[in-house]
Design a protein around this motif. Structure first.
Motif, PDB file in Angstrom:
ATOM      1  N   THR A 177       0.805  -1.232   0.000  1.00  0.00           N
ATOM      2  CA  THR A 177       0.000   0.000   0.000  1.00  0.00           C
ATOM      3  C   THR A 177       0.833   1.275   0.000  1.00  0.00           C
ATOM      4  O   THR A 177       0.268   2.371  -0.088  1.00  0.00           O
ATOM      5  N   ASP A 178       2.150   1.166   0.104  1.00  0.00           N
ATOM      6  CA  ASP A 178       2.951   2.387   0.211  1.00  0.00           C
ATOM      7  C   ASP A 178       3.294   3.004  -1.146  1.00  0.00           C
ATOM      8  O   ASP A 178       4.116   3.914  -1.225  1.00  0.00           O
ATOM      9  N   HIS A 179       2.667   2.509  -2.213  1.00  0.00           N
ATOM     10  CA  HIS A 179       2.937   3.012  -3.557  1.00  0.00           C
ATOM     11  C   HIS A 179       1.861   3.987  -4.035  1.00  0.00           C
ATOM     12  O   HIS A 179       1.844   4.360  -5.210  1.00  0.00           O
ATOM     13  N   LEU A 180       0.955   4.414  -3.164  1.00  0.00           N
ATOM     14  CA  LEU A 180      -0.179   5.228  -3.586  1.00  0.00           C
ATOM     15  C   LEU A 180       0.278   6.521  -4.246  1.00  0.00           C
ATOM     16  O   LEU A 180       1.280   7.123  -3.865  1.00  0.00           O
ATOM     17  N   LEU A 181      -0.487   6.964  -5.225  1.00  0.00           N
ATOM     18  CA  LEU A 181      -0.178   8.194  -5.945  1.00  0.00           C
ATOM     19  C   LEU A 181      -0.614   9.411  -5.150  1.00  0.00           C
ATOM     20  O   LEU A 181      -1.409   9.311  -4.201  1.00  0.00           O
ATOM     21  N   PHE A 182      -0.119  10.555  -5.567  1.00  0.00           N
ATOM     22  CA  PHE A 182      -0.441  11.800  -4.871  1.00  0.00           C
ATOM     23  C   PHE A 182      -1.943  12.027  -4.795  1.00  0.00           C
ATOM     24  O   PHE A 182      -2.486  12.325  -3.732  1.00  0.00           O
ATOM     25  N   TYR A 183      -2.614  11.913  -5.949  1.00  0.00           N
ATOM     26  CA  TYR A 183      -4.037  12.256  -5.951  1.00  0.00           C
ATOM     27  C   TYR A 183      -4.859  11.279  -5.128  1.00  0.00           C
ATOM     28  O   TYR A 183      -5.919  11.637  -4.599  1.00  0.00           O
ATOM     29  N   GLU A 184      -4.378  10.027  -4.977  1.00  0.00           N
ATOM     30  CA  GLU A 184      -5.096   9.065  -4.142  1.00  0.00           C
ATOM     31  C   GLU A 184      -5.039   9.487  -2.672  1.00  0.00           C
ATOM     32  O   GLU A 184      -6.052   9.448  -1.963  1.00  0.00           O
ATOM     33  N   ARG A 185      -3.866   9.854  -2.209  1.00  0.00           N
ATOM     34  CA  ARG A 185      -3.749  10.317  -0.821  1.00  0.00           C
ATOM     35  C   ARG A 185      -4.475  11.651  -0.644  1.00  0.00           C
ATOM     36  O   ARG A 185      -5.147  11.872   0.371  1.00  0.00           O
ATOM     37  N   PHE A 186      -4.308  12.543  -1.619  1.00  0.00           N
ATOM     38  CA  PHE A 186      -4.938  13.860  -1.531  1.00  0.00           C
ATOM     39  C   PHE A 186      -6.444  13.732  -1.360  1.00  0.00           C
ATOM     40  O   PHE A 186      -7.048  14.347  -0.468  1.00  0.00           O
ATOM     41  N   ARG A 187      -7.082  12.934  -2.202  1.00  0.00           N
ATOM     42  CA  ARG A 187      -8.538  12.794  -2.146  1.00  0.00           C
ATOM     43  C   ARG A 187      -8.986  12.073  -0.882  1.00  0.00           C
ATOM     44  O   ARG A 187     -10.048  12.372  -0.326  1.00  0.00           O
ATOM     45  N   ALA A 188      -8.166  11.131  -0.421  1.00  0.00           N
ATOM     46  CA  ALA A 188      -8.529  10.426   0.813  1.00  0.00           C
ATOM     47  C   ALA A 188      -8.555  11.386   1.996  1.00  0.00           C
ATOM     48  O   ALA A 188      -9.517  11.405   2.775  1.00  0.00           O
ATOM     49  N   TYR A 189      -7.512  12.207   2.141  1.00  0.00           N
ATOM     50  CA  TYR A 189      -7.461  13.141   3.266  1.00  0.00           C
ATOM     51  C   TYR A 189      -8.492  14.252   3.115  1.00  0.00           C
ATOM     52  O   TYR A 189      -9.116  14.667   4.096  1.00  0.00           O
ATOM     53  N   GLN A 190      -8.666  14.742   1.906  1.00  0.00           N
ATOM     54  CA  GLN A 190      -9.577  15.868   1.713  1.00  0.00           C
ATOM     55  C   GLN A 190     -11.044  15.453   1.785  1.00  0.00           C
ATOM     56  O   GLN A 190     -11.857  16.124   2.421  1.00  0.00           O
ATOM     57  N   ASP A 191     -11.400  14.361   1.114  1.00  0.00           N
ATOM     58  CA  ASP A 191     -12.810  14.009   0.968  1.00  0.00           C
ATOM     59  C   ASP A 191     -13.326  13.047   2.027  1.00  0.00           C
ATOM     60  O   ASP A 191     -14.519  13.046   2.329  1.00  0.00           O
ATOM     61  N   TYR A 192     -12.438  12.206   2.571  1.00  0.00           N
ATOM     62  CA  TYR A 192     -12.932  11.133   3.428  1.00  0.00           C
ATOM     63  C   TYR A 192     -12.445  11.197   4.870  1.00  0.00           C
ATOM     64  O   TYR A 192     -13.101  10.680   5.767  1.00  0.00           O
ATOM     65  N   ILE A 193     -11.269  11.794   5.095  1.00  0.00           N
ATOM     66  CA  ILE A 193     -10.686  11.697   6.437  1.00  0.00           C
ATOM     67  C   ILE A 193     -10.738  13.031   7.181  1.00  0.00           C
ATOM     68  O   ILE A 193     -11.332  13.130   8.254  1.00  0.00           O
ATOM     69  N   LEU A 194     -10.124  14.080   6.620  1.00  0.00           N
ATOM     70  CA  LEU A 194      -9.959  15.331   7.362  1.00  0.00           C
ATOM     71  C   LEU A 194     -10.964  16.407   6.983  1.00  0.00           C
ATOM     72  O   LEU A 194     -11.400  17.176   7.834  1.00  0.00           O
ATOM     73  N   ALA A 195     -11.301  16.491   5.708  1.00  0.00           N
ATOM     74  CA  ALA A 195     -12.253  17.502   5.229  1.00  0.00           C
ATOM     75  C   ALA A 195     -11.841  18.890   5.718  1.00  0.00           C
ATOM     76  O   ALA A 195     -10.738  19.338   5.462  1.00  0.00           O
ATOM     77  N   ASP A 196     -12.735  19.565   6.443  1.00  0.00           N
ATOM     78  CA  ASP A 196     -12.450  20.934   6.905  1.00  0.00           C
ATOM     79  C   ASP A 196     -12.226  20.988   8.418  1.00  0.00           C
ATOM     80  O   ASP A 196     -12.600  21.953   9.078  1.00  0.00           O
ATOM     81  N   CYS A 197     -11.616  19.958   8.970  1.00  0.00           N
ATOM     82  CA  CYS A 197     -11.456  19.901  10.425  1.00  0.00           C
ATOM     83  C   CYS A 197     -10.386  20.874  10.902  1.00  0.00           C
ATOM     84  O   CYS A 197      -9.526  21.333  10.145  1.00  0.00           O
ATOM     85  N   ARG A 198     -10.444  21.188  12.194  1.00  0.00           N
ATOM     86  CA  ARG A 198      -9.377  21.944  12.855  1.00  0.00           C
ATOM     87  C   ARG A 198      -8.241  20.995  13.220  1.00  0.00           C
ATOM     88  O   ARG A 198      -8.410  19.779  13.248  1.00  0.00           O
ATOM     89  N   ALA A 199      -7.084  21.583  13.539  1.00  0.00           N
ATOM     90  CA  ALA A 199      -5.951  20.755  13.966  1.00  0.00           C
ATOM     91  C   ALA A 199      -6.288  19.997  15.241  1.00  0.00           C
ATOM     92  O   ALA A 199      -5.872  18.847  15.425  1.00  0.00           O
ATOM     93  N   SER A 200      -7.042  20.618  16.130  1.00  0.00           N
ATOM     94  CA  SER A 200      -7.410  19.967  17.392  1.00  0.00           C
ATOM     95  C   SER A 200      -8.419  18.836  17.192  1.00  0.00           C
ATOM     96  O   SER A 200      -8.643  18.043  18.105  1.00  0.00           O
ATOM     97  N   GLU A 201      -9.031  18.753  16.008  1.00  0.00           N
ATOM     98  CA  GLU A 201     -10.041  17.731  15.731  1.00  0.00           C
ATOM     99  C   GLU A 201      -9.508  16.593  14.865  1.00  0.00           C
ATOM    100  O   GLU A 201     -10.260  15.705  14.486  1.00  0.00           O
ATOM    101  N   VAL A 202      -8.218  16.623  14.538  1.00  0.00           N
ATOM    102  CA  VAL A 202      -7.661  15.645  13.609  1.00  0.00           C
ATOM    103  C   VAL A 202      -7.873  14.220  14.112  1.00  0.00           C
ATOM    104  O   VAL A 202      -8.353  13.350  13.378  1.00  0.00           O
TER     105      VAL A 202
END
Length: 660
Positions: A38-63
């Protein structure tokens, strides 16, 4: 491939038979089962995962909370195996439950017992005792999921990979104490993620990567010390002298940490990355004179013929007396340069030379093409940071065409000493020529084009003379780096009779930090004249930050009055007798006035910035108790001579100031 939102959300879905992930065999002597790759993921795969599914618009204290919620949706709570990896050992475990809020898995040792350690001292009893101390709870990021071809655990493996990558490459221990706003992803995650992949894809100079890692280590170490001091103060209620000393120490540590954090942000931001200069090649050692004291002429022929040898002997080798002249022949220019000592000369005959390496010139040598630049071409192949690195006291390069491909850094870097570039053509790939602090460049009658950054970058404390050159089809024409920092002196710049045209941005750009007084003046002044580009070190949003600060216009010199163009045209008319009535002639005269104004404006703004530097320096001296500063100590002002240059068809104008 086309990755729509729906197709990405089905990536590794258990509704589809079979796994979509690859497998890899663990290293080591123990026969562990294969794990998911799994460590071969492309930039856009990680980008979309963090932006759309994991972190969205959270604060640093809510990570942590957001990550726990994401894991609760996609992670299998039990029934899978993993390899638990630390710096000391690896052991196979089975997962029986997940503590989502703590981001930990509840595990037990698998049967048969498989373990590998550096010294072989971790027995079954030792591992059982260690797990009991940890209450059988292991951080998810320390687990590598065992491969399963059914596809049932694809989402689990991907989710753990995203958590592991985040805490290893993105998260910083001080993030929670930064501005706690709803833009943590844009402020921190996105720039750090882009930097990570820029480094992987060799788009960042290796020296800058080393600097970033060193800064990060220093910042983490100092921040840990700061936390210890702060905690010791918080736990001590007494108002003792020791506590006061601790408070002073804490403030000093805090200032150092903030300074390092700002440097890290500069490198993380792709727009500001190269504002932060780094020094390298300081360890390049000059050879000096040959032990025999002789000076050698090195000849590089593409093909040697009798007629060419006669011409060389007539024009270059024996102009006066050649009795004591030592000549060496080489197959390629790089070998010739590497064989040089102080005072040697390299003559390169017409031909197209392809080299795979870096020209590191640490002695005062002369590199000369025999013929026109288009007839003597040196082309770089293969990836690498640099093409030419110059540290010699007096280097001369003439009559060559340099072609750069697939590069990370500029085509020519002057780190120390003086480099003269005459009658050359430079076809660039990234930035063009970089003149580092304390270095000197004299460039004349040359043509530079194709840089994806600036054609010429001028660092503080350097000297740059540009005479009758063409600089065109670059991102920016000439970029003058920030020199307001107290550690730097103002550069010395001479620009005469250059043609700077068809650049994407500005003909000349000055980069410097915004001053508090300017922010106040900006709101009160008009918005015509020189363009100032205000960019935060870490933009709050990729959309709105640029829109908020870009194209914020302010006049650094006296605003033009209505009728100035008329007066300029009138003064041009008065230069020659007679009445000019031809429309084309009027246009040419107006253009000449405009070019004169451009030259004057650049000189005025650079001079004004230099004067501000002098005032800041004088103020610092005054604070140190020097009421009457020595004239030599105060000679910090920039020497600027800007005249006769032509600025044409530059995308954003002749001159701009980039404030950060």
């Amino acid at each position: 491939s086309d990755w729509s939102a729906d197709s990405w959300s089905d990536y590794g879905s258990r509704d589809k038979p079979g796994t979509t992930l690859g497998r890899t065999v663990p290293d080591g002597n123990v026969l562990f089962p294969d794990i998911f790759h799994t460590d071969h993921l492309l930039f856009y795969e990680r980008f979309r995962a963090y932006q759309d599914y994991i972190l969205a618009d959270c604060r640093a204290s809510e990570v942590k909370q957001f990550i726990a919620e994401y894991l609760g949706k996609v992670l299998e709570p039990s029934g899978w195996q993993a390899i638990w990896r630390t710096d000391v050992f690896e052991v196979l475990v089975g997962v029986v439950d997940v503590n989502f809020s703590a981001l930990k898995a509840v595990v037990q040792l698998s049967e048969p017992f498989l373990c590998e350690s550096q010294d072989g001292s971790f027995t079954l009893e030792c591992m059982q005792e260690l797990l009991e101390l940890k209450e059988h709870q292991i951080l998810l990021q320390e687990l590598w999921v065992v491969y399963d071809e059914s596809g049932e655990f694809d989402q689990t493996a991907l989710a753990i990979e995203h958590v592991r990558f985040f805490y290893r490459c993105i998260w910083r221990t001080w993030d929670e104490e930064e501005e706690d706003e709803f833009d943590y992803f844009v402020r921190c995650v996105e720039p750090r993620l882009r930097l990570h992949y820029d480094v992987l894809e060799h788009r960042v100079p290796s020296g800058l990567v080393v600097d970033y890692q060193n800064l990060l280590s220093q910042c983490e170490e100092l921040y840990e010390k700061f936390l210890n001091v702060r905690n010791s103060i918080a736990s001590n209620d007494s108002d003792s002298e020791a506590e006061n000393v601790s408070m002073v120490e804490g403030l000093k540590l805090y200032d150092k940490v903030e300074h390092l954090k700002q440097k890290l942000k500069l490198i993380e931001n792709p727009l500001l990355r190269y504002v932060f200069g780094y020094q390298k090649y300081g360890s390049l050692q000059a050879k000096g004179l040959r032990p025999t004291g002789a000076r050698v002429t090195h000849v590089v022929p593409w093909t040697m013929t009798a007629s060419l040898l006669q011409l060389l002997a007539r024009d270059k080798l024996c102009p006066e007396s050649c009795e004591d002249l030592e000549i060496q022949f080489h197959h390629d220019p790089l070998a010739a340069v590497n064989a040089c000592y102080e005072g040697d000369r390299v003559i390169i005959c017409p031909g197209h030379y392809v080299v795979d390496g870096v020209f590191c010139i640490a002695d005062s040598v002369e590199l000369e093409g025999y013929g026109l630049p288009d007839d003597v071409v040196i082309e770089k192949q293969g990836k690498g940071d640099n093409f030419f690195d110059c540290t010699g006291g007096n280097i001369k390069i003439s009559n060559l065409k340099l072609v750069q491909h697939d590069a990370v850094e500029g085509i020519l870097n002057v780190h120390h000493g003086k480099t003269t570039l005459e009658n050359c053509v430079l076809q660039c790939e990234t930035t063009g020529i970089t003149v580092r602090t304390s270095a000197e460049l004299l460039m004349k009658n040359s043509d530079l084009y194709g840089a994806k950054g600036a054609g010429v970058e001028i660092y503080p404390g350097s000297a740059c003379t540009l005479l009758s050159n063409g600089i065109h089809h670059c991102k920016e024409g000439i970029l003058v780096k920030n020199f307001l920092d107290e550690d730097y002196e103002a550069p010395k710049i001479t620009m005469v009779n250059n043609v700077i045209h068809n650049n994407e941005g500005y003909g000349v750009v000055l980069v410097r930090p915004v001053m508090a007084s300017e922010m106040k003046d900006a709101s009160a002044q008009g918005t015509t004249g020189t363009t100032l580009l205000f960019l935060e070190e870490t933009p709050k949003t990729s959309k709105y930050s640029l829109a908020r600060f870009l194209n914020f216009l302010i006049r650094n010199t006296q605003p033009a009055q209505a009728g100035d163009e008329t007066a300029c045209a009138e003064s041009c008319r008065q230069e020659q007798p007679g009445c000019v009535t031809d429309e084309l002639e009027l246009y040419k005269r107006a253009e000449t006035c405009e070019q004169t104004e451009n030259n004057s404006e650049i000189a005025n703004v650079l001079g004004a910035t230099s004067a501000k530097k002098s005032q800041m320096h004088k103020k610092r001296l005054s604070e140190l108790g020097f009421t009457e500063a020595d004239d030599n100590l105060m000679s910090q002002e920039m020497f600027v001579s800007v005249e006769g240059n032509q600025f044409k068809w530059n995308g954003k104008g002749s001159f701009g100031i980039f404030l950060f």
